[in-house]
Design a protein around this motif. Structure first.
Motif, PDB file in Angstrom:
ATOM      1  N   LYS B 166       0.811  -1.216   0.000  1.00  0.00           N
ATOM      2  CA  LYS B 166       0.000   0.000   0.000  1.00  0.00           C
ATOM      3  C   LYS B 166       0.848   1.272   0.000  1.00  0.00           C
ATOM      4  CE  LYS B 166      -2.609  -1.651   3.387  1.00  0.00           C
ATOM      5  NZ  LYS B 166      -3.661  -1.720   4.419  1.00  0.00           N
ATOM      6  N   GLY B 201      -7.999   2.014  -7.168  1.00  0.00           N
ATOM      7  CA  GLY B 201      -8.534   1.683  -5.845  1.00  0.00           C
ATOM      8  C   GLY B 201      -9.097   0.278  -5.814  1.00  0.00           C
ATOM      9  N   TYR B 204      -6.399  -2.302  -5.990  1.00  0.00           N
ATOM     10  CA  TYR B 204      -5.735  -2.403  -4.691  1.00  0.00           C
ATOM     11  C   TYR B 204      -6.552  -3.241  -3.722  1.00  0.00           C
ATOM     12  CZ  TYR B 204      -1.318  -0.076  -4.240  1.00  0.00           C
ATOM     13  OH  TYR B 204       0.015   0.186  -4.297  1.00  0.00           O
ATOM     14  N   LEU B 205      -7.855  -2.983  -3.734  1.00  0.00           N
ATOM     15  CA  LEU B 205      -8.740  -3.737  -2.836  1.00  0.00           C
ATOM     16  C   LEU B 205      -8.611  -5.229  -3.116  1.00  0.00           C
ATOM     17  CD1 LEU B 205     -10.483  -2.599  -0.682  1.00  0.00           C
ATOM     18  CD2 LEU B 205     -12.432  -2.652  -2.233  1.00  0.00           C
ATOM     19  N   THR B 208      -5.124  -6.490  -1.879  1.00  0.00           N
ATOM     20  CA  THR B 208      -4.967  -6.627  -0.430  1.00  0.00           C
ATOM     21  C   THR B 208      -5.859  -7.734   0.117  1.00  0.00           C
ATOM     22  OG1 THR B 208      -6.534  -4.812  -0.148  1.00  0.00           O
ATOM     23  CG2 THR B 208      -4.215  -4.284   0.071  1.00  0.00           C
TER      24      THR B 208
END
Ligand SMILES: Nc1ncnc2c1ncn2[C@@H]1O[C@H](COP(=O)(O)OP(=O)(O)OP(=O)(O)O)[C@@H](O)[C@H]1O
Ligand SMILES: [Mg+2]
Lengths: 259, 230, 216
Positions: B166, B201, B204-205, B208
């Protein structure tokens, strides 16, 4: 004086597949002091926890002062009660816990004042007065501004009793109030309970392993085994001439542990 | 046009579809930086943890200070420091490498703590018991302490791997073209920021969530052999 | 070296302001969504879960760029300061919400039972019994989050706010004296972090007074 205050009517309570209370019938009269004894795991705590509405039941009806505890009447039928009904019913009940369960972030005084103010709507002044009286009764007037951790176990349990009494319940439940205490501290707590039993017409339901004490204070002793009342009667009869084989075995094991 | 892919601005949907491969190119850089940064952090952290345990204050105190210093200063400034100061002393690293080193330095502070806590959590008594049995110290450490510490260390390290991932977008300030930078470039050229940034975004979600799932699986798979964790 | 200090000090002041406001707003988010996550209200619960997952699952810089570059295109305009504080506090708040939730869950069940036996409502039990006990539990992780937040403020320099990191970069452009400037700036951040740590330690001592107050 002979009114029934608490009544279990064929109550069954299960944890998963395990049945803790089996078709339990059980009554306590107004002002009566009843002691529950019995082997570990026989469901003694569960009876108290059901009464205090900490554990729901699966079958049967529990009555407190004639009203169903876990049910509400709707269109002539009993349906599971909502939070409002439970809150109303809880007003007549109080509990003293084995591990005291005092609020550690409050002084002794605040432990006694908090619920009367927030729940009963007493003014701080009234609640404080009530707290002072109760602290005097349990002999802890000079400990009012300490935190629970600063007290001995025996003192903490006396605060626990005072805290429950501050709500002026009709029935007070004690779940092994002295078994978490060092032996030399047991006496002080028992003295307070005994005084309570003698001087008040409070209804008391007490689970204990202190057999001498049970004999002294109870009007009636109930021997629990496997989720039912196995035998009950006046303390003299239960302790001197138990009729039931299992009662005899249990008492023998408890009273003469070295034989 | 970026990395040989053109974008199609005829509709939002077409735009999103057309820039996805470009963003994925950026994602590869992001993952590379994550892995390299994590590797540096894991090794550097171990060195710090060992130096800190040296029973010589001349060694352990400066180490404690350095670790605290690395932990308490921003990654961005550490990155700028490495990027602008090192070349003045003749050490010229590519931007990507500088970025990975900065990530490693920042997170070495955290990983060294993980090692320390992991080893300390192994009951002191275990070491004493082993000494009482007259086992040699090296044996005690390798056979007794380490196997019990590792199941604690691995999941904690895994969580920092995710944190590093991140933080990779910070490297964009020194011209590393990772995923966020790619989205920013697309935005600058098309004046459409919403879609590329939202996609970053979302990606990334996904990354992760996937990574934490993997860490959790690893955590469950690790042979704990009756070692009481916690 | 002394020539740089006034400019850097001004930047440091902005950094502290940013840290202060975003910590405050972040604490609000932490409690709101941390409690919301444990709520019985399904809407509040799902909003809280979504918020926590999204802001913990994505990168702060992505969030910041999204708020600063993407939102204005939808007609939402705000100053860099507002955008910076918003991004920082939403981000830190998501981590804080997990701290709040964890701390409340760590309050043992028997405390809720005692509250119930005294006829507290579930909400009263939460506010007067559970939360006060959870608070000391929260402070150390909150302390870490505040340091994290301080460090994260450096990123607002990338959306044109003239904080400490921004001043450092402008000075470097002007003087090319990277070594002095960045060493200075690193130590200034370090100093601010130590200061915040000290404040949190003081707070911890005050709030946890009832815990471990002497032996029996
Ligand atoms: N929450 C629970 N979930 C599952 N089983 C439970 C639970 N609470 C109690 N039990 C089981 O129900 C049985 C009765 O429990 P209870 O606590 O009423 O016994 P008890 O008579 O009070 O025993 P003791 O003298 O040990 O306190 C036990 O076998 C216990 O394991
Ligand atoms: Mg029991």
């Amino acid at each position: 004086m002979t009114d029934t205050l608490v009544k279990f009517d064929r109550v069954t309570k299960r944890f998963g597949d395990f049945t803790v209370l089996k078709d339990l019938d059980f009554e306590v009269k107004k002002g009566e002091k009843v002691t529950i004894i019995g082997p570990s795991g026989s469901g003694k705590s569960t009876v108290l926890r059901v009464l205090m509405t900490l554990e729901p039941i699966n079958e049967g009806v529990v009555y407190v002062d004639g009203r169903p505890l876990w049910h509400e009447e709707k269109n002539g039928r009993l349906v599971p009660a909502g939070e409002a009904h439970l809150r109303e019913m809880r007003r007549s009940l109080g509990m003293v816990f084995q591990q005291f369960n005092l609020f550690p972030h409050m002084t002794v005084r605040r432990n006694l004042i908090e619920a009367p103010v927030r729940v009963l709507g007493l003014s701080r002044k009234e609640a404080n007065k009530r707290a002072e009286e109760l602290l005097a009764m349990v002999g802890l007037t000079d400990q009012a501004d300490k935190y629970p951790q600063q007290l001995s176990g025996g003192q903490q349990q006396r605060v626990g009793i005072a805290r429950a009494l501050a709500m002026r319940p009709q029935v007070l439940l004690f779940d092994e109030p002295t078994s978490a205490l060092d032996p030399e501290l047991v006496g002080d707590v028992l003295k307070v309970i005994q005084q309570l039993a003698e001087e008040h017409d409070l209804t008391m339901l007490l689970v204990t392993h202190e057999m001498d004490f049970a004999r002294q204070i109870s009007d009636r002793v109930c021997f629990f085994d496997q989720g039912t009342v196995c035998e009950e009667g006046p303390p003299e009869q239960i302790f001197k001439t138990p009729k039931n084989q299992r009662t005899r075995e249990f008492l023998h094991a408890v009273l003469h542990p070295n034989e | 046009m970026l990395f040989g892919y053109a974008w199609d601005t005829s509709s939002n949907w077409a735009f999103a579809v057309s820039i996805l491969p470009i963003l994925l190119q950026g994602m590869i850089v992001t993952l590379e930086a994550t892995v390299l940064g994590f590797f540096i952090a894991a090794v550097l952290g171990l060195i710090f943890a060992v130096l800190r345990a040296v029973p010589l204050r001349l060694v352990s105190w400066p180490t404690i200070f350095i670790v605290e210093f690395f932990r308490d200063t921003p990654l961005l400034i550490q990155l700028f420091f490495l990027y602008f100061v090192l070349p003045e002393y003749g050490l010229l690293l590519p931007a990507f490498l500088t970025g990975a080193v900065a990530l490693g330095v920042q997170y070495s502070a955290y990983t060294s703590e993980v090692y320390r806590a992991g080893l300390e959590a192994v009951d002191r008594g275990q070491g004493e018991a082993s000494r009482a049995l007259n086992l040699p110290p090296a044996h005690t450490f390798i056979k007794i302490i380490l196997p019990q510490a590792i199941p604690r260390i691995i999941p904690a390290l895994g969580n920092y791997l995710i944190s590093i991932m991140k933080d990779v977008p910070v490297l964009s300030v020194v011209t590393v073209v990772e995923m966020l930078n790619v989205a920013k470039i697309i935005g600058d050229r098309t004046f459409q920021y919403m879609i590329p940034l939202t996609m970053v975004g979302a990606l990334y979600l996904i990354m992760t969530l996937l990574a934490s799932y993997l860490v959790r699986t690893l955590d469950n798979r690790l042979p704990t052999q009756g070692i009481p964790l916690k | 070296m002394w020539d740089y200090l006034p400019a850097l000090m001004q930047g440091a002041w902005i950094t502290l302001e940013l840290t202060f406001w975003s910590t405050l707003a972040g604490a609000f988010c932490s409690f709101f969504f941390g409690l919301g996550r444990g709520s019985r209200n399904l809407l509040l619960k799902s909003v809280s879960v979504a918020y926590i997952e999204v802001f913990r699952g994505t990168s702060l810089l992505v969030q910041m760029f999204w708020i600063f570059f993407a939102l204005p295109l939808m007609g939402v305009r705000m100053s860099p300061m507002t955008a910076g504080i918003l991004a920082l506090s939403l981000n830190i708040g998501a981590y804080g919400a997990e701290v709040v939730r964890g701390a409340i869950q760590s309050v043992i069940r028997s405390q809720y039972e005692a509250a119930k036996a005294l006829n507290f409502t579930p909400r009263q039990a939460l506010w007067f019994i559970a939360l006060p006990q959870a608070l000391p539990e929260m402070l150390p992780p909150f302390g870490n989050l505040i340091i994290q937040n301080l460090k994260d403020t450096a990123l607002v320099s990338l959306i044109t706010l003239s904080d400490l990191a921004f001043r450092a970069e402008s000075l470097r452009n002007l003087t090319q004296d990277s070594t002095t400037i960045y060493t200075l700036v690193l130590f200034m951040y370090f100093g601010m972090a130590l200061m915040l740590t000290a404040i949190m330690k003081l707070l911890e001592r005050r709030v946890g007074r009832w815990r471990g107050t002497g032996a029996r």
